[in-house]
Motif scaffolding. Structure first.
Motif, PDB file in Angstrom:
ATOM      1  N   PRO A  22       6.579 -13.260   5.496  1.00  0.00           N
ATOM      2  CA  PRO A  22       5.225 -12.906   5.031  1.00  0.00           C
ATOM      3  C   PRO A  22       5.125 -12.821   3.513  1.00  0.00           C
ATOM      4  O   PRO A  22       4.054 -13.079   2.948  1.00  0.00           O
ATOM      5  N   ARG A  23       6.218 -12.484   2.846  1.00  0.00           N
ATOM      6  CA  ARG A  23       6.181 -12.444   1.385  1.00  0.00           C
ATOM      7  C   ARG A  23       5.972 -13.836   0.804  1.00  0.00           C
ATOM      8  O   ARG A  23       5.233 -14.005  -0.173  1.00  0.00           O
ATOM      9  N   VAL A  24       6.600 -14.829   1.430  1.00  0.00           N
ATOM     10  CA  VAL A  24       6.428 -16.216   0.975  1.00  0.00           C
ATOM     11  C   VAL A  24       4.981 -16.660   1.191  1.00  0.00           C
ATOM     12  O   VAL A  24       4.386 -17.312   0.327  1.00  0.00           O
ATOM     13  N   LYS A  25       4.409 -16.294   2.336  1.00  0.00           N
ATOM     14  CA  LYS A  25       3.026 -16.688   2.608  1.00  0.00           C
ATOM     15  C   LYS A  25       2.049 -16.009   1.651  1.00  0.00           C
ATOM     16  O   LYS A  25       1.066 -16.625   1.208  1.00  0.00           O
ATOM     17  N   LEU A  26       2.312 -14.766   1.316  1.00  0.00           N
ATOM     18  CA  LEU A  26       1.449 -14.073   0.357  1.00  0.00           C
ATOM     19  C   LEU A  26       1.544 -14.710  -1.030  1.00  0.00           C
ATOM     20  O   LEU A  26       0.530 -14.931  -1.701  1.00  0.00           O
ATOM     21  N   LEU A  27       2.766 -15.016  -1.455  1.00  0.00           N
ATOM     22  CA  LEU A  27       2.948 -15.665  -2.750  1.00  0.00           C
ATOM     23  C   LEU A  27       2.340 -17.068  -2.754  1.00  0.00           C
ATOM     24  O   LEU A  27       1.766 -17.501  -3.757  1.00  0.00           O
ATOM     25  N   PHE A  28       2.469 -17.757  -1.623  1.00  0.00           N
ATOM     26  CA  PHE A  28       1.887 -19.090  -1.518  1.00  0.00           C
ATOM     27  C   PHE A  28       0.363 -19.012  -1.624  1.00  0.00           C
ATOM     28  O   PHE A  28      -0.271 -19.859  -2.266  1.00  0.00           O
ATOM     29  N   PRO A 133      -0.657  -8.144  11.562  1.00  0.00           N
ATOM     30  CA  PRO A 133      -0.918  -7.040  10.629  1.00  0.00           C
ATOM     31  C   PRO A 133       0.341  -6.285  10.218  1.00  0.00           C
ATOM     32  O   PRO A 133       0.465  -5.849   9.070  1.00  0.00           O
ATOM     33  N   VAL A 134       1.296  -6.140  11.146  1.00  0.00           N
ATOM     34  CA  VAL A 134       2.541  -5.427  10.826  1.00  0.00           C
ATOM     35  C   VAL A 134       3.330  -6.194   9.778  1.00  0.00           C
ATOM     36  O   VAL A 134       3.809  -5.628   8.782  1.00  0.00           O
ATOM     37  N   ASN A 135       3.504  -7.502   9.991  1.00  0.00           N
ATOM     38  CA  ASN A 135       4.237  -8.317   9.020  1.00  0.00           C
ATOM     39  C   ASN A 135       3.516  -8.367   7.682  1.00  0.00           C
ATOM     40  O   ASN A 135       4.155  -8.391   6.623  1.00  0.00           O
ATOM     41  N   LEU A 136       2.196  -8.407   7.727  1.00  0.00           N
ATOM     42  CA  LEU A 136       1.425  -8.436   6.490  1.00  0.00           C
ATOM     43  C   LEU A 136       1.626  -7.147   5.705  1.00  0.00           C
ATOM     44  O   LEU A 136       1.776  -7.167   4.473  1.00  0.00           O
ATOM     45  N   THR A 137       1.656  -6.025   6.413  1.00  0.00           N
ATOM     46  CA  THR A 137       1.905  -4.741   5.752  1.00  0.00           C
ATOM     47  C   THR A 137       3.300  -4.709   5.133  1.00  0.00           C
ATOM     48  O   THR A 137       3.472  -4.280   3.979  1.00  0.00           O
ATOM     49  N   ASP A 138       4.303  -5.162   5.890  1.00  0.00           N
ATOM     50  CA  ASP A 138       5.675  -5.173   5.369  1.00  0.00           C
ATOM     51  C   ASP A 138       5.797  -6.093   4.160  1.00  0.00           C
ATOM     52  O   ASP A 138       6.489  -5.763   3.176  1.00  0.00           O
ATOM     53  N   GLY A 139       5.141  -7.251   4.218  1.00  0.00           N
ATOM     54  CA  GLY A 139       5.201  -8.179   3.093  1.00  0.00           C
ATOM     55  C   GLY A 139       4.542  -7.613   1.848  1.00  0.00           C
ATOM     56  O   GLY A 139       5.085  -7.719   0.741  1.00  0.00           O
ATOM     57  N   LEU A 140       3.375  -7.004   1.995  1.00  0.00           N
ATOM     58  CA  LEU A 140       2.691  -6.396   0.855  1.00  0.00           C
ATOM     59  C   LEU A 140       3.513  -5.272   0.253  1.00  0.00           C
ATOM     60  O   LEU A 140       3.647  -5.155  -0.972  1.00  0.00           O
ATOM     61  N   GLU A 141       4.071  -4.453   1.120  1.00  0.00           N
ATOM     62  CA  GLU A 141       4.867  -3.325   0.632  1.00  0.00           C
ATOM     63  C   GLU A 141       6.085  -3.810  -0.118  1.00  0.00           C
ATOM     64  O   GLU A 141       6.469  -3.233  -1.150  1.00  0.00           O
ATOM     65  N   SER A 142       6.721  -4.869   0.380  1.00  0.00           N
ATOM     66  CA  SER A 142       7.910  -5.389  -0.290  1.00  0.00           C
ATOM     67  C   SER A 142       7.569  -5.997  -1.651  1.00  0.00           C
ATOM     68  O   SER A 142       8.293  -5.793  -2.628  1.00  0.00           O
ATOM     69  N   LEU A 143       6.453  -6.734  -1.718  1.00  0.00           N
ATOM     70  CA  LEU A 143       6.070  -7.358  -2.989  1.00  0.00           C
ATOM     71  C   LEU A 143       5.626  -6.329  -4.021  1.00  0.00           C
ATOM     72  O   LEU A 143       5.849  -6.515  -5.227  1.00  0.00           O
ATOM     73  N   LEU A 147       6.091  -1.180  -8.081  1.00  0.00           N
ATOM     74  CA  LEU A 147       5.101  -0.192  -8.514  1.00  0.00           C
ATOM     75  C   LEU A 147       5.500   1.230  -8.142  1.00  0.00           C
ATOM     76  O   LEU A 147       4.945   2.189  -8.676  1.00  0.00           O
ATOM     77  N   THR A 148       6.451   1.367  -7.215  1.00  0.00           N
ATOM     78  CA  THR A 148       6.916   2.714  -6.869  1.00  0.00           C
ATOM     79  C   THR A 148       7.626   3.386  -8.040  1.00  0.00           C
ATOM     80  O   THR A 148       7.749   4.616  -8.068  1.00  0.00           O
ATOM     81  N   LEU A 149       8.100   2.597  -8.993  1.00  0.00           N
ATOM     82  CA  LEU A 149       8.771   3.160 -10.171  1.00  0.00           C
ATOM     83  C   LEU A 149       7.817   3.964 -11.036  1.00  0.00           C
ATOM     84  O   LEU A 149       8.254   4.837 -11.794  1.00  0.00           O
ATOM     85  N   ILE A 150       6.517   3.680 -10.930  1.00  0.00           N
ATOM     86  CA  ILE A 150       5.529   4.458 -11.685  1.00  0.00           C
ATOM     87  C   ILE A 150       4.710   5.344 -10.741  1.00  0.00           C
ATOM     88  O   ILE A 150       3.549   5.656 -11.011  1.00  0.00           O
ATOM     89  N   LYS A 151       5.326   5.714  -9.621  1.00  0.00           N
ATOM     90  CA  LYS A 151       4.780   6.700  -8.674  1.00  0.00           C
ATOM     91  C   LYS A 151       3.488   6.244  -7.997  1.00  0.00           C
ATOM     92  O   LYS A 151       2.629   7.071  -7.662  1.00  0.00           O
ATOM     93  N   ILE A 152       3.338   4.945  -7.777  1.00  0.00           N
ATOM     94  CA  ILE A 152       2.180   4.446  -7.030  1.00  0.00           C
ATOM     95  C   ILE A 152       2.556   4.357  -5.555  1.00  0.00           C
ATOM     96  O   ILE A 152       3.593   3.776  -5.210  1.00  0.00           O
ATOM     97  N   PRO A 153       1.755   4.953  -4.649  1.00  0.00           N
ATOM     98  CA  PRO A 153       2.088   4.940  -3.210  1.00  0.00           C
ATOM     99  C   PRO A 153       1.891   3.545  -2.603  1.00  0.00           C
ATOM    100  O   PRO A 153       0.852   3.253  -1.999  1.00  0.00           O
ATOM    101  N   VAL A 154       2.886   2.706  -2.768  1.00  0.00           N
ATOM    102  CA  VAL A 154       2.776   1.307  -2.337  1.00  0.00           C
ATOM    103  C   VAL A 154       2.578   1.204  -0.829  1.00  0.00           C
ATOM    104  O   VAL A 154       1.771   0.411  -0.341  1.00  0.00           O
ATOM    105  N   HIS A 155       3.323   2.011  -0.074  1.00  0.00           N
ATOM    106  CA  HIS A 155       3.227   1.942   1.383  1.00  0.00           C
ATOM    107  C   HIS A 155       1.814   2.278   1.861  1.00  0.00           C
ATOM    108  O   HIS A 155       1.278   1.628   2.761  1.00  0.00           O
ATOM    109  N   VAL A 156       1.199   3.262   1.237  1.00  0.00           N
ATOM    110  CA  VAL A 156      -0.162   3.653   1.617  1.00  0.00           C
ATOM    111  C   VAL A 156      -1.142   2.531   1.300  1.00  0.00           C
ATOM    112  O   VAL A 156      -2.027   2.203   2.110  1.00  0.00           O
ATOM    113  N   LEU A 157      -1.005   1.926   0.133  1.00  0.00           N
ATOM    114  CA  LEU A 157      -1.893   0.832  -0.242  1.00  0.00           C
ATOM    115  C   LEU A 157      -1.756  -0.350   0.713  1.00  0.00           C
ATOM    116  O   LEU A 157      -2.757  -0.936   1.147  1.00  0.00           O
TER     117      LEU A 157
END
Length: 281
Positions: A22-28, A133-143, A147-157
């Motif tokens: 899913p990360r490849v598809k999002l980047l594509f 939807p599950v794979n899409l969520t995992d792909g977004l969270e991984s990409l 942003l977690t380094l600056i305390k942004i709740p990536v998983h929630v987004l």
């Protein structure tokens, strides 16, 4: 009324595109959107259309399902085209009436912009048709993990975006049921002028909002019952892994982007006598 809208739905089948990370598809998709806006001629736009055709064939998704995804934005496409036809300037005047001037350049630009938005919606729909939807969520969270380094709740987004996409077909079905119930009570949505039709939609919006809030509350209760907590570090049932087909997809995307750039630079050498009408400035 909205039965043919397929945006946000998943089409289950076994294909090359479905098995991609899913990360490849999002980047594509991101690269494809960039290509659409980088292309400044119909040559480059035709290449973007060819990419979409190849991706649809590789995904083994019915062409009708991809085309129906545009149904929900037909009004926006038509309205945008009309605005460009009436208000885009140029040198070749075709028709005028009082303050309205229609130029050849305006018609060409309107057609170009319509195809650009058309391909944009279809490319986005192809992503949701081939990714759960599950794979899409995992792909977004991984990409978005940096942003977690600056305390942004990536998983929630990522979860919010995934739920929003998943609720699109659900709300479409709910809208159809409400419209059918209103028609059974004598309401009319297809007659009268545009103001009467807009007024007829108001009795649909209120129960639709109530239904949406009720579904959101039920989803929240279901997540609470399952002890869901976004603050804790969560494990993954399936870990995302890059494979050989992902590398092939990345190479294909890189070649296509290079092709669009080359068309922008050297496209004037192909039929130079009509190139001036195919370039969008």
């Amino acid at each position: 009324m909205l039965n043919d809208v397929t945006f946000g739905q998943y089409y289950p089948t076994k294909s090359f595109v479905h098995r991609l990370d899913p990360r490849v598809k999002l980047l594509f998709l991101i690269a494809y959107i960039v290509m659409l806006f980088v292309a400044n001629s119909f040559y480059g736009l035709a290449l973007c259309g060819l990419i979409l055709v190849i991706a649809t064939i590789a995904a083994r998704v019915p062409v009708g399902s991809v085309l129906r995804s545009v149904k929900g934005v037909i009004f926006i496409l038509a309205f945008t085209s009309l605005l460009n036809i009436f208000f885009h300037g140029g040198n070749n005047l075709l028709w005028q009436w009082r303050f309205i001037h229609i130029y050849l350049e305006g018609i060409i630009f309107a057609v170009f912009l319509t195809f650009r938005l058309f391909f944009l919606v279809m490319g986005s729909a192809l992503l949701t048709l081939t990714t759960t939807p599950v794979n899409l969520t995992d792909g977004l969270e991984s990409l978005l993990f940096p942003l977690t380094l600056i305390k942004i709740p990536v998983h929630v987004l990522a979860l919010i975006m995934s739920i929003a996409l998943r609720f699109i077909p659900t709300l479409m079905d709910e809208t159809n049921r409400i419209i059918s119930a209103q028609k059974a009570r004598g309401a009319s949505f297809d007659t009268g002028n545009i103001f009467k039709r807009v007024k007829a939609i108001v009795p649909v919006l209120i129960p639709l909002l109530i239904s949406a809030f009720r579904r959101a509350e039920e989803l929240g209760d279901a997540m609470d019952v399952r002890c869901y907590s976004s603050g804790k570090k969560r494990t993954k049932y399936k870990k995302l892994k890059f494979t050989g087909r992902d590398v092939v997809a990345v190479i294909f995307a890189a070649v296509m982007i290079a092709g669009v750039i080359l068309f922008n630079i050297y496209g004037y050498r192909i039929y130079p006598q009509i190139y001036q009408y195919l370039v969008i400035s």
